[in-house]
Design a protein around this motif. Sequence first.
Motif, PDB file in Angstrom:
ATOM      1  N   SER A 143       1.023  -1.347  -0.050  1.00 25.75           N
ATOM      2  CA  SER A 143      -0.403  -0.257  -0.268  1.00 25.75           C
ATOM      3  C   SER A 143       0.866   1.055   0.176  1.00 25.75           C
ATOM      4  O   SER A 143       1.618   1.562   0.892  1.00 25.75           O
ATOM      5  N   CYS A 144       0.339   2.215  -0.872  1.00 29.36           N
ATOM      6  CA  CYS A 144       1.082   3.932  -0.835  1.00 29.36           C
ATOM      7  C   CYS A 144       1.618   4.271   0.848  1.00 29.36           C
ATOM      8  O   CYS A 144       1.906   4.982   1.253  1.00 29.36           O
ATOM      9  N   ALA A 149      -0.953  -4.186   0.144  1.00 28.15           N
ATOM     10  CA  ALA A 149      -2.311  -4.154  -0.002  1.00 28.15           C
ATOM     11  C   ALA A 149      -3.105  -4.681  -0.252  1.00 28.15           C
ATOM     12  O   ALA A 149      -4.267  -4.724  -1.091  1.00 28.15           O
ATOM     13  N   TRP A 150      -2.699  -5.805   0.278  1.00 26.70           N
ATOM     14  CA  TRP A 150      -4.317  -6.865   0.813  1.00 26.70           C
ATOM     15  C   TRP A 150      -5.396  -6.709   1.995  1.00 26.70           C
ATOM     16  O   TRP A 150      -3.901  -6.911   3.252  1.00 26.70           O
ATOM     17  N   GLU A 151      -5.795  -6.472   2.254  1.00 24.14           N
ATOM     18  CA  GLU A 151      -6.455  -6.915   3.914  1.00 24.14           C
ATOM     19  C   GLU A 151      -7.119  -8.017   4.001  1.00 24.14           C
ATOM     20  O   GLU A 151      -8.645  -8.279   2.679  1.00 24.14           O
ATOM     21  N   TYR A 159      -9.531 -12.206   0.129  1.00 19.31           N
ATOM     22  CA  TYR A 159      -8.420 -10.437   0.321  1.00 19.31           C
ATOM     23  C   TYR A 159      -9.339 -10.089  -0.039  1.00 19.31           C
ATOM     24  O   TYR A 159      -9.230 -10.173  -1.322  1.00 19.31           O
ATOM     25  N   TYR A 160      -8.556  -8.507   0.018  1.00 21.67           N
ATOM     26  CA  TYR A 160      -9.493  -7.469  -0.473  1.00 21.67           C
ATOM     27  C   TYR A 160      -8.060  -6.350  -1.148  1.00 21.67           C
ATOM     28  O   TYR A 160      -7.644  -5.928  -0.319  1.00 21.67           O
ATOM     29  N   PHE A 161      -8.120  -5.718  -1.759  1.00 22.92           N
ATOM     30  CA  PHE A 161      -7.459  -4.859  -2.804  1.00 22.92           C
ATOM     31  C   PHE A 161      -7.428  -2.657  -2.637  1.00 22.92           C
ATOM     32  O   PHE A 161      -8.026  -2.911  -2.214  1.00 22.92           O
ATOM     33  N   HIS A 162      -6.729  -2.587  -1.610  1.00 24.22           N
ATOM     34  CA  HIS A 162      -6.591  -1.216  -1.592  1.00 24.22           C
ATOM     35  C   HIS A 162      -4.847  -0.802  -1.707  1.00 24.22           C
ATOM     36  O   HIS A 162      -4.549  -1.100  -1.147  1.00 24.22           O
TER      37      HIS A 162
END
Length: 549
Positions: A143-144, A149-151, A159-162
């Motif tokens: 993640s930035c 970036a995966w939760e 997992y969802y991406f962020h």
Amino acid sequence: METKWWHDAVVYQIYPRSFCDANGDGIGDLAGIIARLDYLRTLGVNVIWLSPVYRSPMDDNGYDISDYCDIAPEFGTLEEMDALIAEAARRDIRIVMDLVVNHTSDEHPWFVEARKSKDNPYRDYYIWRAPQADGSAPDVQRSCFGGSAWEFDAATGEYYFHLFSKRQPDLNWANPKVQREVHRMMNWWLDRGIGGFRMDVIDLIGKDVDAGVTTNGPRLHALLREMNAATFGERDVLTVGEAWSATPEIAKLYSDPLRRELSMVFQFEHITITHDPVEGKWKPRAFDLREFKKVITKWQTALADTGWNSLFWNNHDLPRAVSKYGDPGRYRVESAKMLATALHFLKGTPYVYQGEEIGMTNVRFDSIADYQDIESLNLYRERTAAGVPHAAMMEGIYANGRDNARTPMQWDDTVNAGFTAGTPWLKVNPNYREINAAAALDDPNSIFHHYRRLIALRKERAAMVHGDYRPLFEAHPQVFAYERKLGGECIVVISNFFAEPVELELPDGLRGVRGECLVSNYDSCGELGHTLALRPYESFALALGARAA
């Protein structure tokens, strides 16, 4: 290139949370903005870029949206938003909304539904992947804002991406339903009378996570052309995309009118040259003027005939310009005016960030606990835990942390800088008693009135907007100079970027030339004899009339 209204426009960015609080709750609001519109009319800007005011849980200060068609209660109501659009229009000011569609809040109804089950109709509105065999994340993308970036979502076992906060799940732009929903929302706002969109991290919507591609994905430009055709393409509005990954060639893809994508993009090459190649902005590099000039010339030249540049020193994510590139102390006024002059005579649309026009500076809070920015706080925890010394991390935050730009607007020298009658959500910079809008308005030689002159000149001088750009003194380590030429008019802009005086040996074409002094940050423009002596941070623009190439 067809002339557009935004070619000679100047855009003023408002970060609503920090601009003006009308109800005393410590948070800026729409009513506060309406109350200050005459100030902006006096400045002369004709566009407001409004950072997000949509309904949001404010995990990332409004860049996490839970309802695109409603206003966050702390900012006001939809009726007040309509009033702002109307009151701004009465003053010939258009409102450009911040469009945040790479991701939503995890409280958006789409995501609330999506995490209920794997077969929910909204599941494919977001990016989900199964765990690896050992239960770990699908890959190592970060993640930035720090961390993976995966939760993991325990309820559905995936997992969802962020790319940002875990409370900002990325939308799945490969799903046509997502595209249609976003287009519908955009038209809803355009029909309400807004003047366009600033598109947050728009270069990320074409991502292909399975291939590890996040920026400039394979479908990015097709998605933008589809968006253009479905929404703003036939409307006379401004669209600017935030594109950290843009190169000049990529910027042409975005902004060539024949491609029917966007008006322009924000590129950040002139910003990132002061970032460490490995540690990024948290380990700043010294400003190198020669490197900066090469970047500016590259972009001015590449987009000279195809596309359009956006011009800016700072925004809500960047440090204050006078602290980064000028002198926030002894020469604050001179260097702030110099930076304004150097930027506003370039080819492109200038953007002024709130407080820039009065020379607001970075802040050094006593404790990390005084900071609010999620990026700074997350990275501080992560990096100090990994062994980065507290003092080193704080120096990075002092130099480049986002809260530098987010301290409340300094309106006057009363308590809390006139921003609020309550307790401000973020501490006010202690220097507000000396640096404030009321004092600037009263002083005819202030930074504010220098900006007024620059903004007015764009309406008067076609060469300033459409003229060809030619660099001067390219190898000089201390002076940034260039000329803009259109037809029978030539404007020469010369700026000393440092506190040390300098004497220039002028080329034959400039020696002894007399012209009209358009603007200067001292009492007059410099004398173009055989040499030119420049005082600390001295900057001026001369209209010379016709000149040979």
